[in-house]
Design a protein around this motif. Structure first.
Motif, PDB file in Angstrom:
ATOM      1  N   PRO A 250     -16.268  -9.591  -3.522  1.00 42.00           N
ATOM      2  CA  PRO A 250     -17.728  -9.691  -3.364  1.00 42.00           C
ATOM      3  C   PRO A 250     -18.263  -8.697  -2.332  1.00 42.00           C
ATOM      4  O   PRO A 250     -17.633  -8.462  -1.296  1.00 42.00           O
ATOM      5  N   GLY A 251     -19.417  -8.126  -2.650  1.00 40.71           N
ATOM      6  CA  GLY A 251     -20.088  -7.246  -1.696  1.00 40.71           C
ATOM      7  C   GLY A 251     -19.528  -5.845  -1.617  1.00 40.71           C
ATOM      8  O   GLY A 251     -20.036  -5.013  -0.877  1.00 40.71           O
ATOM      9  N   VAL A 252     -18.471  -5.558  -2.392  1.00 42.40           N
ATOM     10  CA  VAL A 252     -17.869  -4.220  -2.372  1.00 42.40           C
ATOM     11  C   VAL A 252     -18.139  -3.565  -3.728  1.00 42.40           C
ATOM     12  O   VAL A 252     -17.702  -4.065  -4.759  1.00 42.40           O
TER      13      VAL A 252
ATOM     14  N   GLN B  92      -7.279 -10.849  -2.810  1.00 40.26           N
ATOM     15  CA  GLN B  92      -8.166  -9.695  -2.601  1.00 40.26           C
ATOM     16  C   GLN B  92      -7.434  -8.608  -1.816  1.00 40.26           C
ATOM     17  O   GLN B  92      -7.514  -7.428  -2.143  1.00 40.26           O
TER      18      GLN B  92
ATOM     19  N   GLU C  94      -7.556  -1.557   6.792  1.00 40.12           N
ATOM     20  CA  GLU C  94      -8.705  -1.038   6.048  1.00 40.12           C
ATOM     21  C   GLU C  94      -9.128  -2.044   4.963  1.00 40.12           C
ATOM     22  O   GLU C  94     -10.321  -2.266   4.737  1.00 40.12           O
TER      23      GLU C  94
ATOM     24  N   GLN D  63     -16.649  -6.553   5.405  1.00 40.85           N
ATOM     25  CA  GLN D  63     -17.934  -5.869   5.209  1.00 40.85           C
ATOM     26  C   GLN D  63     -18.588  -6.313   3.911  1.00 40.85           C
ATOM     27  O   GLN D  63     -19.803  -6.470   3.847  1.00 40.85           O
ATOM     28  N   GLY D  64     -17.766  -6.498   2.887  1.00 41.54           N
ATOM     29  CA  GLY D  64     -18.295  -6.991   1.618  1.00 41.54           C
ATOM     30  C   GLY D  64     -18.882  -8.386   1.776  1.00 41.54           C
ATOM     31  O   GLY D  64     -19.943  -8.703   1.248  1.00 41.54           O
TER      32      GLY D  64
ATOM     33  N   ALA E 180       1.824   2.014  -3.534  1.00 39.76           N
ATOM     34  CA  ALA E 180       0.724   2.629  -4.284  1.00 39.76           C
ATOM     35  C   ALA E 180       0.589   4.104  -3.908  1.00 39.76           C
ATOM     36  O   ALA E 180       0.379   4.959  -4.771  1.00 39.76           O
ATOM     37  N   ARG E 181       0.733   4.392  -2.616  1.00 36.28           N
ATOM     38  CA  ARG E 181       0.600   5.790  -2.192  1.00 36.28           C
ATOM     39  C   ARG E 181       1.796   6.625  -2.664  1.00 36.28           C
ATOM     40  O   ARG E 181       1.676   7.829  -2.844  1.00 36.28           O
TER      41      ARG E 181
ATOM     42  N   ILE F 250     -12.782  -3.790   4.562  1.00 31.23           N
ATOM     43  CA  ILE F 250     -13.572  -3.729   3.328  1.00 31.23           C
ATOM     44  C   ILE F 250     -13.989  -5.132   2.889  1.00 31.23           C
ATOM     45  O   ILE F 250     -15.143  -5.373   2.525  1.00 31.23           O
ATOM     46  N   VAL F 251     -13.067  -6.083   2.961  1.00 29.11           N
ATOM     47  CA  VAL F 251     -13.375  -7.445   2.515  1.00 29.11           C
ATOM     48  C   VAL F 251     -14.441  -8.088   3.413  1.00 29.11           C
ATOM     49  O   VAL F 251     -15.391  -8.709   2.925  1.00 29.11           O
TER      50      VAL F 251
ATOM     51  N   ASP G  86       0.828  -1.213   0.000  1.00 28.20           N
ATOM     52  CA  ASP G  86       0.000   0.000   0.000  1.00 28.20           C
ATOM     53  C   ASP G  86       0.861   1.261   0.000  1.00 28.20           C
ATOM     54  O   ASP G  86       0.493   2.271  -0.594  1.00 28.20           O
TER      55      ASP G  86
ATOM     56  N   VAL H 126      -8.891  -9.273  -9.334  1.00 32.91           N
ATOM     57  CA  VAL H 126      -9.702 -10.220  -8.559  1.00 32.91           C
ATOM     58  C   VAL H 126     -11.067  -9.643  -8.201  1.00 32.91           C
ATOM     59  O   VAL H 126     -11.256  -8.432  -8.094  1.00 32.91           O
TER      60      VAL H 126
ATOM     61  N   PHE I 169      -4.222  -8.147  -1.607  1.00 32.47           N
ATOM     62  CA  PHE I 169      -3.173  -7.555  -2.443  1.00 32.47           C
ATOM     63  C   PHE I 169      -3.779  -6.521  -3.401  1.00 32.47           C
ATOM     64  O   PHE I 169      -3.245  -5.429  -3.581  1.00 32.47           O
ATOM     65  N   TYR I 170      -4.908  -6.890  -3.989  1.00 33.94           N
ATOM     66  CA  TYR I 170      -5.547  -5.982  -4.949  1.00 33.94           C
ATOM     67  C   TYR I 170      -5.908  -4.651  -4.281  1.00 33.94           C
ATOM     68  O   TYR I 170      -5.606  -3.577  -4.803  1.00 33.94           O
ATOM     69  N   LEU I 171      -6.520  -4.728  -3.103  1.00 30.48           N
ATOM     70  CA  LEU I 171      -6.910  -3.496  -2.404  1.00 30.48           C
ATOM     71  C   LEU I 171      -5.674  -2.708  -1.968  1.00 30.48           C
ATOM     72  O   LEU I 171      -5.617  -1.487  -2.108  1.00 30.48           O
ATOM     73  N   GLN I 172      -4.672  -3.414  -1.450  1.00 26.39           N
ATOM     74  CA  GLN I 172      -3.465  -2.721  -0.994  1.00 26.39           C
ATOM     75  C   GLN I 172      -2.702  -2.095  -2.161  1.00 26.39           C
ATOM     76  O   GLN I 172      -2.091  -1.047  -2.004  1.00 26.39           O
TER      77      GLN I 172
ATOM     78  N   ARG J 225      -3.911  -0.591  -4.379  1.00 26.64           N
ATOM     79  CA  ARG J 225      -4.584   0.689  -4.674  1.00 26.64           C
ATOM     80  C   ARG J 225      -4.390   1.658  -3.511  1.00 26.64           C
ATOM     81  O   ARG J 225      -5.171   2.611  -3.355  1.00 26.64           O
ATOM     82  N   GLY J 226      -3.396   1.385  -2.682  1.00 28.44           N
ATOM     83  CA  GLY J 226      -3.045   2.335  -1.615  1.00 28.44           C
ATOM     84  C   GLY J 226      -3.762   2.119  -0.302  1.00 28.44           C
ATOM     85  O   GLY J 226      -3.519   2.827   0.674  1.00 28.44           O
ATOM     86  N   ILE J 227      -4.675   1.145  -0.269  1.00 27.68           N
ATOM     87  CA  ILE J 227      -5.497   0.939   0.921  1.00 27.68           C
ATOM     88  C   ILE J 227      -4.687   0.145   1.955  1.00 27.68           C
ATOM     89  O   ILE J 227      -4.144  -0.918   1.645  1.00 27.68           O
ATOM     90  N   ALA J 228      -4.592   0.664   3.162  1.00 29.68           N
ATOM     91  CA  ALA J 228      -3.779   0.045   4.217  1.00 29.68           C
ATOM     92  C   ALA J 228      -4.356  -1.328   4.592  1.00 29.68           C
ATOM     93  O   ALA J 228      -5.563  -1.560   4.450  1.00 29.68           O
ATOM     94  N   PRO J 229      -3.501  -2.248   5.089  1.00 28.98           N
ATOM     95  CA  PRO J 229      -3.957  -3.627   5.335  1.00 28.98           C
ATOM     96  C   PRO J 229      -5.194  -3.741   6.236  1.00 28.98           C
ATOM     97  O   PRO J 229      -6.106  -4.511   5.926  1.00 28.98           O
TER      98      PRO J 229
END
Lengths: 253, 407
Positions: free
Chosen positions: A98-100, B350, B363, B370-371, A83-84, B367-368, A80, A95, B352-355, B357-361
């Motif tokens: 689901p649900g997001v 999942q 968080e 909650q989804g 990315a930042r 997200i996963v 992360d 990937v 890895f994909y979110l991270q 995009r800059g999203i901290a572990p």
């Protein structure tokens, strides 16, 4: 001006027998903002490994070498943090989450990369406009991330993120695969818009030359057996189109 | 045979989860073919002595740590108090206190195990909630424990064409066993939310039985977050044709918590529908979720349409989820029947994909999860409750992040 320097990068991956298998064997490459570099090579040459290693996928182990973004040590950063810092990887097989929803996902990503949540009103407009440019139906924003997406939708969604996150370095891994000609055009136009803004260095990884009809590379690198074996301009891509990789596969050992 | 039979089970997890199940199809009623644990022959009685002593080796009790039931299962737990029950209801609702002898007790719920029979025999103050109109505001039933041993009973009686949302809100600390009977009249519509938000010291057993009249609709949302041991046995039966039941469940278990949901949908009338969707997330040593989904289609239940789905997410390697779907079909003349069950670990791709995009572990994990639960949470339809549950899930997730940071 952003600069990404890859110096003598060696990367291995854990093989089935728990042994480390070397994939990248000393990659050297410097990319600057406003430039587009195409990395072309046969299947299994390690192109995607290069992409995922820069992004920080845990599957790959860097055994030696450096990756620097404006002098900062990218390899010391978590996924992360990279990315930042401005690294973006458009994935070949993104990937499902689901649900997001796409809109929640995009807003979370934009918040993380920009360091603060974008004001909701501006954000809605920004997202809508970016989607319109990629010829995406507004209803797309309410779907779950990559769930049931067609190949073209997945790639549009990746490029949508590219346009919204405005990275310093954009790595596009086989973005042309699985796209029909219309989707390829739309996606390429998105990449070209980002390029035209002049703030982003683009690393385009591809097996085929098809996408180079739409995206003009400044440099073409031939990638064989884990390293770059030939460099040139656009004309090199034309030669590869005509003759394939056979000429290089023999000399790379 | 007109049966559309669909069964899908995939165990995504390499460890910590087990998945098994059975489908039994009797071709005709005259040639019954029943598995060893067939629900068809289960004992139903208000007499606790009709049931054998519970050892933990029985099929219905093999997942339950019976030593932690504090005597609720064998009659040795004497009541020392009651839950504080407060019913907040709009006009059109009457509430009265009832005892075991009330004529409506035992009409929707006939105990199928010893603790349920004991609870129905031993409760002193039960509640009968009668609803005749089409309510626009939910009926809120607050049940608060103060560390006592208690037995309770709740009957919700919906007149024909009545509509209501009833929320059972369990909080505090308790050793509690209590039945819930839901009488849903012809063409009535009931949404029941049963929230188990106990302190993590509570023990809670509850049989929750819904009996649906002709063309009645029933939706239940069972959310279990707190408690040392919670074991709920929701059942649905149909008194007439055309009934429609949707059973949704969400459980989030931390270290040491045992959260068990055993469902039975008994299709005994033609053209009824049932949908079951239960999801659990478990984290920490000894966290254990159990889901049993039994569906029984009787010979007379032609045109039945049923599907049940269970998904479990193991957030840490030391947590466990068990999932057992069972389908017993005694007629071939059904519209559809199927089940799916999967237990999986956190998907690293999942994250890895979110991270990436800059999203901290932390968080990204939020997200996963909650989804994962979104499918259930979005169905509740009570905004204030949805917000409370989202906050509760965030709290649960916060615990793991803190745990990891302190390691």
């Amino acid at each position: 001006m952003a600069t990404l320097e890859i110096r003598d990068l060696h990367v291995s991956v854990e093989a089935d027998n728990a042994q480390q298998r070397q994939i990248l064997a000393g990659v050297n490459l410097t990319i600057k903002a406003g430039e587009t570099h195409a990395i072309m090579g046969p299947n299994g040459s390690g192109k995607s490994t290069l992409a995922y290693s820069i992004a920080g996928h845990p599957k790959y182990t860097v055994t030696s070498g450096q990756v620097l973004l404006d002098g900062e040590d990218v390899l010391a950063m978590s996924v992360d943090e990279r990315a930042r810092a401005g690294v973006f990887l458009a994935m070949q097989y993104p990937v499902e989450v689901p649900g997001v929803t796409v809109s929640n996902f995009l807003r979370s990503a934009a918040t993380a990369v920009r360091g603060e949540a974008p004001a909701l009103r501006h954000w809605v407009k920004e997202q809508k406009e970016a989607m319109a440019k990629l010829e995406m139906d507004p209803a797309f924003a309410n779907r779950n991330v990559n769930e049931g997406f067609s190949g073209g939708e997945k790639k549009r969604h990746e490029i949508l993120q590219l346009e919204l996150l405005k990275p310093k370095i954009a790595i596009l891994d086989e973005t042309d695969s699985g796209l029909d000609i219309d989707a390829l055009r739309v996606v390429s136009e998105g990449v070209n818009r980002v390029h035209a803004a002049g703030e982003t260095a683009t690393l385009l990884i591809t097996h085929y030359t098809r996408i180079l009809r739409y995206i003009q590379p400044d440099f073409v690198h031939v990638f064989v057996k884990g390293r770059i074996v030939e460099e040139g301009g656009k004309e090199l891509a034309d030669e590869l189109e005509a003759n394939g990789y056979e000429k290089y596969v023999g000399v790379a050992v | 045979m007109g049966a559309a039979l669909d069964t899908e089970r995939d165990a995504l997890g390499k460890q910590g989860g087990t998945t098994e199940g059975s489908v039994a199809v009797g071709v005709t009623p005259s040639t019954p073919k029943k598995p060893a644990d067939a629900r068809v022959q289960r004992t139903l009685s208000r007499d606790p002595e009709a049931f054998g002593a519970i050892t933990g080796r029985e099929e219905e009790w093999r997942f339950t740590p019976v030593a932690r039931l504090r005597g609720l299962h064998d009659g040795t737990a004497s009541a020392t108090g009651v839950l504080d029950v407060t019913v907040t209801a709009p006009d059109g609702v009457t509430v009265e206190t009832i005892g075991p002898e009330h004529k409506l007790v035992g009409t929707a719920l006939v105990p199928a195990d010893r603790p349920a029979a004991l609870a129905m025999r031993d409760f002193k103050e039960g509640q009968l909630i009668r609803i005749s109109g089409e309510l626009t505001e939910p009926v809120h039933v607050s049940l608060v424990g103060h560390g006592e041993v208690s037995y309770g009973h709740l009957v919700v009686d919906l007149a024909p064409f009545a509509q209501a949302v009833v929320i059972l809100d369990h909080t505090g600390d308790a050793t509690h066993s209590g039945g819930v009977e839901l009488r849903v009249g012809d063409s009535a519509s009931l949404t029941l939310v049963s929230l188990q938000d106990w302190d993590n010291t509570a023990v809670h057993l509850s049989a929750q039985a819904a009996r649906l009249g002709r063309d009645a609709r029933f939706k239940s949302v069972v959310v279990t977050l707190g408690g040392d041991l919670v074991r709920l046995t929701p059942t649905v039966s149909y008194a007439g044709p055309g009934g429609d039941a949707e059973l949704l469940g969400l459980a989030f278990g931390d270290a040491g918590q045992h959260l068990e949901h055993r469902l039975l949908v008994e299709h005994g009338a033609p053209h009824c529908k049932s949908r079951v969707t239960y999801k659990s997330a478990v984290q920490g040593e000894g966290a254990h979720s159990v889901w049993i989904g039994d569906v029984l289609i009787r010979p007379e239940a032609t045109g039945t349409d049923t599907y049940e789905l269970n998904r479990n997410l193991l957030l840490t390697a030391d947590a466990r989820a068990d999932s057992v779907p069972n389908l017993e079909i005694e007629t071939g003349e059904i519209a559809g029947a199927g089940h799916a069950s999967a237990t999986g670990r956190f998907d690293d791709e999942q994250l890895f994909y979110l991270q990436s995009r800059g999203i901290a572990p932390d968080e990204a994990r939020r997200i996963v999860v909650q989804g994962f639960f979104a499918e259930i949470l979005q169905q509740i339809g009570v905004p204030s409750l949805e917000e409370r549950l989202l906050a509760a899930i965030e709290r649960e997730l916060g615990r793991v992040v803190v745990e990891e940071a302190s390691q």
